[in-house]
Every structure is written in C-alpha cells, then in structure tokens.
Enzyme design. Structure first.
Site, PDB file in Angstrom:
ATOM      1  CG  ASN A   7      -0.134  -0.154   2.505  1.00  0.00           C
ATOM      2  OD1 ASN A   7       1.075  -0.355   2.470  1.00  0.00           O
ATOM      3  ND2 ASN A   7      -0.786  -0.041   3.622  1.00  0.00           N
ATOM      4  CG  ASP A  52      -3.621  -0.665   5.594  1.00  0.00           C
ATOM      5  OD1 ASP A  52      -2.513  -0.587   5.054  1.00  0.00           O
ATOM      6  OD2 ASP A  52      -3.846  -1.424   6.566  1.00  0.00           O
ATOM      7  CE  LYS A  79      -3.920  -5.633   4.742  1.00  0.00           C
ATOM      8  NZ  LYS A  79      -3.491  -4.294   5.219  1.00  0.00           N
ATOM      9  CB  CYS A 347       1.765   0.833  21.136  1.00  0.00           C
ATOM     10  SG  CYS A 347       2.556   2.431  21.422  1.00  0.00           S
ATOM     11  CB  CYS A 350       3.210  -5.174  18.576  1.00  0.00           C
ATOM     12  SG  CYS A 350       3.971  -5.095  16.953  1.00  0.00           S
ATOM     13  CG  HIS A 351       2.729  -3.665  23.091  1.00  0.00           C
ATOM     14  ND1 HIS A 351       3.353  -4.549  23.960  1.00  0.00           N
ATOM     15  CD2 HIS A 351       3.726  -3.003  22.469  1.00  0.00           C
ATOM     16  CE1 HIS A 351       4.667  -4.396  23.870  1.00  0.00           C
ATOM     17  NE2 HIS A 351       4.926  -3.480  22.962  1.00  0.00           N
ATOM     18  CG  MET A 390      10.298  -2.528  22.497  1.00  0.00           C
ATOM     19  SD  MET A 390       8.692  -1.938  21.846  1.00  0.00           S
ATOM     20  CE  MET A 390       8.814  -0.208  22.304  1.00  0.00           C
TER      21      MET A 390
HETATM   22  C1  HEC Z   1       6.319  -4.286  15.939  1.00  0.00           C
HETATM   23  C2  HEC Z   1       5.802  -4.713  17.220  1.00  0.00           C
HETATM   24  C3  HEC Z   1       5.872  -3.710  18.387  1.00  0.00           C
HETATM   25  C4  HEC Z   1       5.437  -2.390  18.414  1.00  0.00           C
HETATM   26  C5  HEC Z   1       4.785  -1.597  17.287  1.00  0.00           C
HETATM   27  C6  HEC Z   1       5.669  -1.931  19.754  1.00  0.00           C
HETATM   28  N1  HEC Z   1       6.223  -2.930  20.500  1.00  0.00           N
HETATM   29 FE1  HEC Z   1       6.745  -2.799  22.473  1.00  0.00          FE
HETATM   30  N2  HEC Z   1       7.484  -4.710  22.397  1.00  0.00           N
HETATM   31  C7  HEC Z   1       7.432  -5.548  21.316  1.00  0.00           C
HETATM   32  C8  HEC Z   1       8.055  -6.808  21.663  1.00  0.00           C
HETATM   33  C9  HEC Z   1       8.195  -7.998  20.734  1.00  0.00           C
HETATM   34  C10 HEC Z   1       8.492  -6.698  22.991  1.00  0.00           C
HETATM   35  C11 HEC Z   1       9.191  -7.776  23.818  1.00  0.00           C
HETATM   36  C12 HEC Z   1      10.697  -7.701  23.658  1.00  0.00           C
HETATM   37  C13 HEC Z   1      11.342  -8.729  24.579  1.00  0.00           C
HETATM   38  O1  HEC Z   1      11.226  -9.914  24.308  1.00  0.00           O
HETATM   39  O2  HEC Z   1      11.913  -8.317  25.602  1.00  0.00           O
HETATM   40  C14 HEC Z   1       8.098  -5.365  23.427  1.00  0.00           C
HETATM   41  C15 HEC Z   1       8.338  -4.874  24.695  1.00  0.00           C
HETATM   42  C16 HEC Z   1       7.888  -3.654  25.173  1.00  0.00           C
HETATM   43  C17 HEC Z   1       8.038  -3.189  26.546  1.00  0.00           C
HETATM   44  C18 HEC Z   1       8.746  -3.957  27.654  1.00  0.00           C
HETATM   45  C19 HEC Z   1       7.779  -4.877  28.331  1.00  0.00           C
HETATM   46  C20 HEC Z   1       8.443  -5.776  29.347  1.00  0.00           C
HETATM   47  O3  HEC Z   1       7.828  -6.051  30.384  1.00  0.00           O
HETATM   48  O4  HEC Z   1       9.577  -6.253  29.095  1.00  0.00           O
HETATM   49  C21 HEC Z   1       7.416  -1.971  26.617  1.00  0.00           C
HETATM   50  C22 HEC Z   1       7.283  -1.091  27.850  1.00  0.00           C
HETATM   51  C23 HEC Z   1       6.904  -1.658  25.310  1.00  0.00           C
HETATM   52  N3  HEC Z   1       7.213  -2.698  24.445  1.00  0.00           N
HETATM   53  C24 HEC Z   1       6.194  -0.504  24.988  1.00  0.00           C
HETATM   54  C25 HEC Z   1       5.775  -0.177  23.691  1.00  0.00           C
HETATM   55  C26 HEC Z   1       5.151   1.076  23.343  1.00  0.00           C
HETATM   56  C27 HEC Z   1       4.794   2.185  24.316  1.00  0.00           C
HETATM   57  C28 HEC Z   1       4.932   1.055  21.997  1.00  0.00           C
HETATM   58  C29 HEC Z   1       4.354   2.147  21.111  1.00  0.00           C
HETATM   59  C30 HEC Z   1       5.008   3.447  21.180  1.00  0.00           C
HETATM   60  C31 HEC Z   1       5.410  -0.241  21.512  1.00  0.00           C
HETATM   61  N4  HEC Z   1       5.922  -0.943  22.557  1.00  0.00           N
HETATM   62  C32 HEC Z   1       5.329  -0.656  20.182  1.00  0.00           C
HETATM   63  C33 HEC Z   1       6.883  -5.263  20.082  1.00  0.00           C
HETATM   64  C34 HEC Z   1       6.364  -4.035  19.708  1.00  0.00           C
END
Ligand code: HEC
Length: 420
Positions: A7, A52, A79, A347, A350-351, A390
């Site tokens: 896209n 998208d 999609k 975020c 993923c989250h 991350m």
């Molecule tokens: C592309 C996927 C992705 C995106 C988008 C993403 N995250 Fe993550 N995040 C992860 C992954 C995978 C982990 C675990 C990494 C590890 O194994 O320690 C993680 C871990 C974290 C952790 C640590 C958690 C812990 O207890 O260890 C925090 C805090 C966090 N992310 C915040 C954010 C925030 C705030 C955003 C947006 C601004 C965000 N993440 C966007 C994939 C993503």
C-alpha cells in the site's frame, strides 16, 4: 514472476495524492519476465487506494474451466474482500466475486476490471465511514490453498469493520518521522464503534465465482490452509487446535490440541513412502483471544503428524500473570489522552487492542516497565530491547512518553479483575 505489491501511506489519498490518480503500482499484481526482470503486465487491484488495501497475500496459479473454457489463471484473495481470477499470461481480468462482507465497492466492473467505489467509502468532507473489511483484511497474510480436485480455494477469512475519517487538519497534515504509523486518518467519533470482528473458513468455488461453503471459527486470526489430494483441508486455529476438514463439505473430521495458537500454513510431503503433515505453532494478533496466548509463555514448535503417530506433547500449565500496579501512581486523564493517541496509532498492532495483548508482544498491563519512568524511556525511546523485537520510538517527546505511562496505567486499572 508475479509480485503482489503493498500500500501507500498516508493511507488517505486526499493527503497522499490530492490531485487524484491511480497511484501505480500500489496494490497491484505485477508480472515480470523471470529471465530478464522486465515488466510484462500489471493488474491494479485497488486504484487510488485510500484504505490500507494491499496485495501481499499469497497468489496461486491454477488451470480452471471458466465459462466453458480452460483458463490459466492467477488466483488472489486480497484484504479487500473480493476473490480475483486473472489470466496469468496476459494479466486480463476474468472475474471477481465477494468472499467476505464488504461495503467499499458496488462491484468490480466485469469489462474493465476496475472497482466501482462506493463514494461514501472515500469518507468525503470529513464524513466518517464504517468500512468492511477492516485493514487487517478479509484475508491477511495467512496462506490460502487451492484444490484442483474440488476446484475450491480455502481462505482463512476475518470479518470486521473500521471507521475511516479525515483528520481535522487534512490540508495541513504533516508526516511524523521515525516508527510512527502515518495513516492520515482522524480519530473515529466515539459513537461509531465497530462490532467485535469474527472469522470463518471459506471455500470459494473458482469456476462458479461464489462461496461453496463456510464454517465459523474462533476469534479473529486463524491459520493458513493446506488442501491435500486425500480431499482434506488442514488448518490451525487461534484456540490452539490443529484441524482437518472435508474439502468438499467443510465438515470437521479431526482435531488435535497443539498447546498454542497457529497462524502458519501446514505443509505435506512424503519421505520413504510415508506421508507427513507439518505445521509451526506460534501466535500473534492485535486482539485478545480465548485462550489468550501470552507472548513469553507460548509453546513455539514445529509439529509433525503421520498416520499411526503416537507421541504426545508434554503437559504445559500456563500461568495467568497478574496486572501490575503502584497505588501511588495517580492517573492524569489529560496525559492519558495524549498517550492513547500514540498507543492507538503506533503500539496497538503489537501490544493489542484496548491494551490487552493478543500474543504478538508482552501485555503492558502486566509489565513492571511502565511503572518506572526511566526504565520505560530506555525501552520505548532508547531501544533497549531492540535486538528482541521492540523498536526505538526515539522521536517521542517526554510529554508523550509520560502520556503513554498514564494511558497504560489507566487501561490496566479499567481492565483489572474486580475485587482484587
Ligand atoms: C512491531 C511490534 C511492536 C510495536 C509496534 C511496539 N512494541 Fe513494544 N514490544 C514488542 C516486543 C516484541 C516486545 C518484547 C521484547 C522482549 O522480548 O523483551 C516489546 C516490549 C515492550 C516493553 C517492555 C515490556 C516488558 O515487560 O519487558 C514496553 C514497555 C513496550 N514494548 C512498549 C511499547 C510502546 C509504548 C509502543 C508504542 C510506542 C510499543 N511498545 C510498540 C513489540 C512491539
């Protein structure tokens, strides 16, 4: 060689390309000469593309009798909810039919192969539009499969809506650098909330351009499919089962608990005259599931099956991690609002939606990291966990990082089990 292209962004064409136009070769299938790499033909699935849509879904080649003629076709269920058959030698459009709920197009013009877009779906003049399918797709990147025996394609289908609306500053919109998601959309009005998304396994009858059968499935994201010469369709589901269905009717014939959600497509092969089916278990989703697969506790395995196979998996007892809190942390609603804007654009994928993780990343309500401003900064801003997947959101200001901490705390409290 056939390539399905992605896209453009921002998604909103009023910002990306205010003068209009097709925006070649977004959302297209492009054929290249395999020897020279030279362009041969293209078919643009979604000209303009403000939603998208993309064509990163798998493409299959088959020979199918259509309208009394044997055709060499390219099959594609992107999609956007339409199932396409294209002449794979010339790129000429043959037919397209709906394989899932959609409301963005009146039809695909049978002569030109161009979609007749519903004008409301372009969310004109700031008018919001609840569009089906949502950007996760009617069909995502989980592979479909085609059986020459039945003439059906087997598609893991999702049905959900998403509200599209211009941002308030559609004329003065600016690109946010770094890892931020730049949709060019506004926040949906609070009173327009799509119902929970659902899923199903759909068998699409290619020759007759219609759905042959469909069976409802758990949750939203389910696995890729494998059609076999034994007239079975194998597929894993997000509830952790590995299933076999009758390819003709969709009746479930066999089911096996895999101890994890499954998204990958199974494969089948034979070694020394014995037939095997293998599948990788592992799960990620932007939505919570039932059961919900914890990122850190998932049983990610390669499982292999054969007739007469008798081994069992060791028992696993997943732990339900508690939601973390610090009673001294006072949530500021205005700061949380700043955090919500960032969370829901950058975020959430993923989250997880609503701060409830669906297996793609840790559940932030259950993490101690957001409770400490410095640790949070080192992870989110400085990229301390970069090597583990991350990323670094280095462009976030102190106020935005603080906003995120407040929003995470707010959602953690709103979703905590009562009486605890
Ligand atoms: C592309 C996927 C992705 C995106 C988008 C993403 N995250 Fe993550 N995040 C992860 C992954 C995978 C982990 C675990 C990494 C590890 O194994 O320690 C993680 C871990 C974290 C952790 C640590 C958690 C812990 O207890 O260890 C925090 C805090 C966090 N992310 C915040 C954010 C925030 C705030 C955003 C947006 C601004 C965000 N993440 C966007 C994939 C993503």
């Amino acid at each position: 060689m056939y390539i399905g292209t992605g896209n453009g962004f921002p998604w909103n064409i009023k910002i990306r390309s205010p003068g209009g136009g097709d925006n070649l070769y977004l959302s297209s299938i492009v054929a290249l000469d395999v020897k020279t790499g030279e362009y041969v033909w293209h078919y643009q699935v979604n000209p303009e593309n403000s939603h998208d849509w993309n064509d990163a879904m798998d493409i299959e080649l088959a020979d199918v009798m259509i309208g009394g003629r044997m055709r060499s076709v390219l099959l594609h269920a992107p999609k956007n909810g339409f199932f396409y058959a294209i002449d794979r030698e010339t790129g000429k459009f043959i037919q397209a039919g709906e394989f899932a709920r959609q409301n963005w197009a009146k039809r695909i013009d049978p002569v030109t192969g161009r979609p007749e877009i519903n004008p409301e779906a372009q969310y004109p003049d700031g008018k919001p539009f609840m569009m089906y399918p949502f950007p996760n797709g009617a069909h995502g990147i989980q592979a479909m499969s085609f059986s020459p025996k039945t003439g059906y394609s087997y598609i893991p289908v999702m049905e959900g809506g998403r509200v599209f609306v211009d941002p308030a500053n559609v004329k003065g919109w600016t690109y946010k650098p770094g890892m931020m998601v730049n949709t060019g959309l506004g926040a949906p009005p609070a009173n327009l909330v799509p119902p929970a998304a659902t899923s199903k396994l759909v068998a699409y009858d290619v020759a007759n351009n219609r759905i042959a059968w469909s069976v409802p499935q758990p949750g939203v994201f389910n696995g890729g499919t494998l059609a076999t010469a034994g007239n079975l369709v194998f597929q894993g589901t997000n509830d952790g089962m590995f299933n076999a269905f009758s390819a003709t009717t969709g009746r479930k014939l066999w089911s096996w608990p895999a101890q994890n959600g499954i998204l990958s497509a199974p494969i089948s092969y034979s070694v020394g005259g014995r037939q095997y089916v293998s599948v990788i278990t592992g799960f990620r989703s932007s939505f919570a599931n039932s059961p919900n697969w914890d990122y850190r506790q998932q049983q990610r395995r390669l499982l292999t099956f054969t007739i007469g196979g008798a081994r069992k998996l060791p028992r696993v007892d997943p732990v339900d991690e508690p939601i973390q809190d610090d009673p001294a942390f006072v949530v500021d609603a205005d700061k949380a609002k700043v955090g919500a804007g960032i969370y829901n654009s950058s975020c959430i994928i993923c989250h997880g939606s609503g701060m409830v993780a669906g297996g793609a990343a840790p559940d932030l309500r259950k993490s101690g990291v957001p409770l400490d401003a410095e640790t949070f900064r080192s992870v989110v801003h400085d990229g301390a966990l970069m090597s583990r997947g991350m990323g670094s959101f280095a462009q976030l200001s102190d106020a935005e990082l603080e906003g995120l901490r407040h929003y995470i705390r707010q959602r953690a409290r709103e979703t905590a089990p009562k009486g605890k």
